[in-house]
Scaffold this motif. Structure first.
Motif, mmCIF file in Angstrom:
data_model
loop_
_atom_site.group_PDB
_atom_site.id
_atom_site.type_symbol
_atom_site.label_atom_id
_atom_site.label_comp_id
_atom_site.label_asym_id
_atom_site.label_seq_id
_atom_site.Cartn_x
_atom_site.Cartn_y
_atom_site.Cartn_z
ATOM 1 N N ASP A 118 0.957 -1.489 0.126
ATOM 2 C CA ASP A 118 -0.154 -0.220 0.307
ATOM 3 C C ASP A 118 0.689 1.277 0.229
ATOM 4 O OD1 ASP A 118 1.002 0.837 2.654
ATOM 5 O OD2 ASP A 118 -1.222 0.177 3.417
ATOM 6 N N ALA A 119 0.247 2.321 -0.011
ATOM 7 C CA ALA A 119 1.155 3.473 -0.136
ATOM 8 C C ALA A 119 1.995 3.987 0.532
ATOM 9 C CB ALA A 119 0.232 4.886 -0.722
ATOM 10 N N GLY A 120 1.246 3.968 1.984
ATOM 11 C CA GLY A 120 2.192 3.781 2.564
ATOM 12 C C GLY A 120 3.212 2.833 3.394
ATOM 13 N N GLU A 121 2.605 2.158 2.599
ATOM 14 C CA GLU A 121 3.787 0.912 3.440
ATOM 15 C C GLU A 121 5.644 1.158 2.499
ATOM 16 O OE1 GLU A 121 4.773 -0.670 5.575
ATOM 17 O OE2 GLU A 121 3.019 -1.108 7.011
ATOM 18 N N ILE A 122 5.232 1.015 1.279
ATOM 19 C CA ILE A 122 5.533 1.844 0.179
ATOM 20 C C ILE A 122 6.689 3.306 0.200
ATOM 21 C CG2 ILE A 122 5.744 2.925 -2.915
ATOM 22 C CD1 ILE A 122 5.640 -0.920 -1.794
ATOM 23 N N ARG A 123 5.962 3.882 0.827
ATOM 24 C CA ARG A 123 6.618 5.226 0.715
ATOM 25 C C ARG A 123 7.983 4.977 2.271
ATOM 26 N NH1 ARG A 123 2.154 7.928 0.156
ATOM 27 N NH2 ARG A 123 1.839 9.430 -1.610
ATOM 28 N N LYS A 124 7.314 4.269 3.145
ATOM 29 C CA LYS A 124 8.646 4.262 4.458
ATOM 30 C C LYS A 124 9.345 3.405 3.263
ATOM 31 C CE LYS A 124 5.616 3.717 7.984
ATOM 32 N NZ LYS A 124 4.611 2.539 9.163
ATOM 33 N N LEU A 125 10.064 1.928 2.906
ATOM 34 C CA LEU A 125 10.290 1.791 1.689
ATOM 35 C C LEU A 125 10.934 2.507 1.612
ATOM 36 C CD1 LEU A 125 10.119 -1.633 0.327
ATOM 37 C CD2 LEU A 125 11.020 -0.299 -0.917
ATOM 38 N N VAL A 126 10.907 3.349 0.451
ATOM 39 C CA VAL A 126 11.406 3.889 -0.179
ATOM 40 C C VAL A 126 12.457 4.735 0.740
ATOM 41 C CG1 VAL A 126 11.670 5.644 -1.939
ATOM 42 C CG2 VAL A 126 10.277 3.942 -1.677
ATOM 43 N N ALA A 127 12.138 5.002 1.742
ATOM 44 C CA ALA A 127 12.560 6.594 2.426
ATOM 45 C C ALA A 127 13.128 5.385 3.131
ATOM 46 C CB ALA A 127 11.746 7.349 3.875
ATOM 47 N N ALA A 128 13.429 3.949 3.646
ATOM 48 C CA ALA A 128 14.470 3.197 4.240
ATOM 49 C C ALA A 128 15.497 3.184 3.129
ATOM 50 C CB ALA A 128 13.507 2.923 5.209
ATOM 51 N N SER A 129 15.202 2.494 2.290
ATOM 52 C CA SER A 129 16.188 2.787 1.195
ATOM 53 C C SER A 129 17.391 3.632 0.646
ATOM 54 C CB SER A 129 15.338 2.563 -0.548
ATOM 55 O OG SER A 129 15.039 3.274 -0.816
ATOM 56 N N ASN A 130 18.266 2.995 0.235
ATOM 57 C CA ASN A 130 20.126 3.351 0.293
ATOM 58 C C ASN A 130 20.550 3.038 -0.277
ATOM 59 O OD1 ASN A 130 20.274 4.483 3.536
ATOM 60 N ND2 ASN A 130 20.029 2.210 3.300
ATOM 61 N N PRO A 131 21.253 4.016 -1.524
ATOM 62 C CA PRO A 131 21.613 3.973 -3.108
ATOM 63 C C PRO A 131 22.499 3.021 -2.486
ATOM 64 C CG PRO A 131 22.064 5.938 -2.871
ATOM 65 C CD PRO A 131 21.388 4.900 -1.144
ATOM 66 N N SER A 132 22.877 2.074 -3.547
ATOM 67 C CA SER A 132 24.098 0.592 -3.960
ATOM 68 C C SER A 132 24.134 0.962 -5.278
ATOM 69 C CB SER A 132 22.979 -0.414 -4.025
ATOM 70 O OG SER A 132 23.537 -1.684 -3.449
ATOM 71 N N ASP A 133 25.668 0.258 -5.375
ATOM 72 C CA ASP A 133 26.339 -0.063 -5.708
ATOM 73 C C ASP A 133 26.060 -1.557 -6.607
ATOM 74 O OD1 ASP A 133 28.137 -0.938 -7.893
ATOM 75 O OD2 ASP A 133 30.318 -0.277 -7.020
ATOM 76 N N PRO A 134 25.150 -0.999 -8.044
ATOM 77 C CA PRO A 134 24.893 -1.820 -9.033
ATOM 78 C C PRO A 134 25.640 -3.353 -9.209
ATOM 79 C CG PRO A 134 24.364 -0.367 -9.983
ATOM 80 C CD PRO A 134 25.554 0.561 -9.120
ATOM 81 N N GLY A 135 27.088 -2.956 -8.691
ATOM 82 C CA GLY A 135 27.795 -3.901 -8.901
ATOM 83 C C GLY A 135 28.062 -4.932 -7.910
ATOM 84 N N ILE A 136 27.194 -5.278 -6.901
ATOM 85 C CA ILE A 136 27.572 -5.738 -6.246
ATOM 86 C C ILE A 136 26.885 -6.901 -6.073
ATOM 87 C CG2 ILE A 136 28.222 -4.600 -4.170
ATOM 88 C CD1 ILE A 136 26.002 -4.160 -3.062
ATOM 89 N N TYR A 137 25.196 -6.837 -7.339
ATOM 90 C CA TYR A 137 24.180 -7.606 -7.824
ATOM 91 C C TYR A 137 24.909 -8.599 -8.262
ATOM 92 C CZ TYR A 137 22.127 -4.663 -4.643
ATOM 93 O OH TYR A 137 21.941 -4.021 -3.512
ATOM 94 N N LEU A 138 25.863 -8.503 -8.956
ATOM 95 C CA LEU A 138 26.098 -8.952 -10.235
ATOM 96 C C LEU A 138 27.225 -9.747 -10.112
ATOM 97 C CD1 LEU A 138 26.357 -5.977 -12.938
ATOM 98 C CD2 LEU A 138 24.531 -7.109 -12.513
ATOM 99 N N VAL A 139 27.918 -9.713 -8.467
ATOM 100 C CA VAL A 139 29.164 -10.936 -8.151
ATOM 101 C C VAL A 139 27.715 -12.383 -7.844
ATOM 102 C CG1 VAL A 139 30.960 -11.217 -6.423
ATOM 103 C CG2 VAL A 139 30.529 -9.116 -8.060
#
Length: 151
Positions: A118-139
């Motif tokens: 739901d919108a509230g949970e998604i907003r919390k999820l986005v707020a809690a997310s951090n930028p990540s280096d895409p390369g770590i998901y390719l290893v």
């Protein structure tokens, strides 16, 4: 993401634990953003912190007010198909200049947010997310590399 904007959240895509089916559903959905040149965010959501070699990921895609949630089906928890699907998705995000972010949710929140977003949970999820280096998901996990070496 503008927190005052109205979010359009569709039912989750894909099948939990089915990497290829979930990736296919996501890629078909992403075609609409590719043709429009929309810039967005790929948020990888996991319930495991500090153990990438065993992590499983669900996905939240944000393109403007459109939020798409995909079932937990990516990453090493789902074997080589899960890693291949994760790699393809992250490479798609890189190729289209989408931001790659990550967030960790505890197990009970994870299931609720991904299965019934739901919108509230998604907003919390986005707020809690951090930028990540895409390369770590390719290893790929170290243990898998050792197994391949022995073949």
């Amino acid at each position: 993401m503008n927190t005052t904007a109205s979010l359009q959240i569709a039912d989750p895509l894909g099948v939990p634990g089915a990497p290829q089916e979930t990736l296919n559903a996501l890629m078909a959905h992403l075609e609409q953003f590719h043709s429009g040149g929309a810039v967005g965010q790929l948020i990888l959501v996991t319930d495991r912190q500090g153990d990438r070699d065993r992590a499983g990921y669900a996905v939240v895609l944000i393109a403007g007010p459109v939020v798409t949630v995909a079932a937990q089906a990516f990453g090493p928890r789902y074997g080589q198909p899960g890693m291949q699907a994760l790699e393809q998705l992250v490479r798609w995000a890189q190729d289209h200049e989408w931001l790659v972010r990550e967030t960790v949710l505890n197990g009970s929140d994870f299931t609720r947010v991904i299965d019934e977003p739901d919108a509230g949970e998604i907003r919390k999820l986005v707020a809690a997310s951090n930028p990540s280096d895409p390369g770590i998901y390719l290893v790929w996990p170290v243990a898998w590399k050792e197994e391949r070496w022995q073949d």
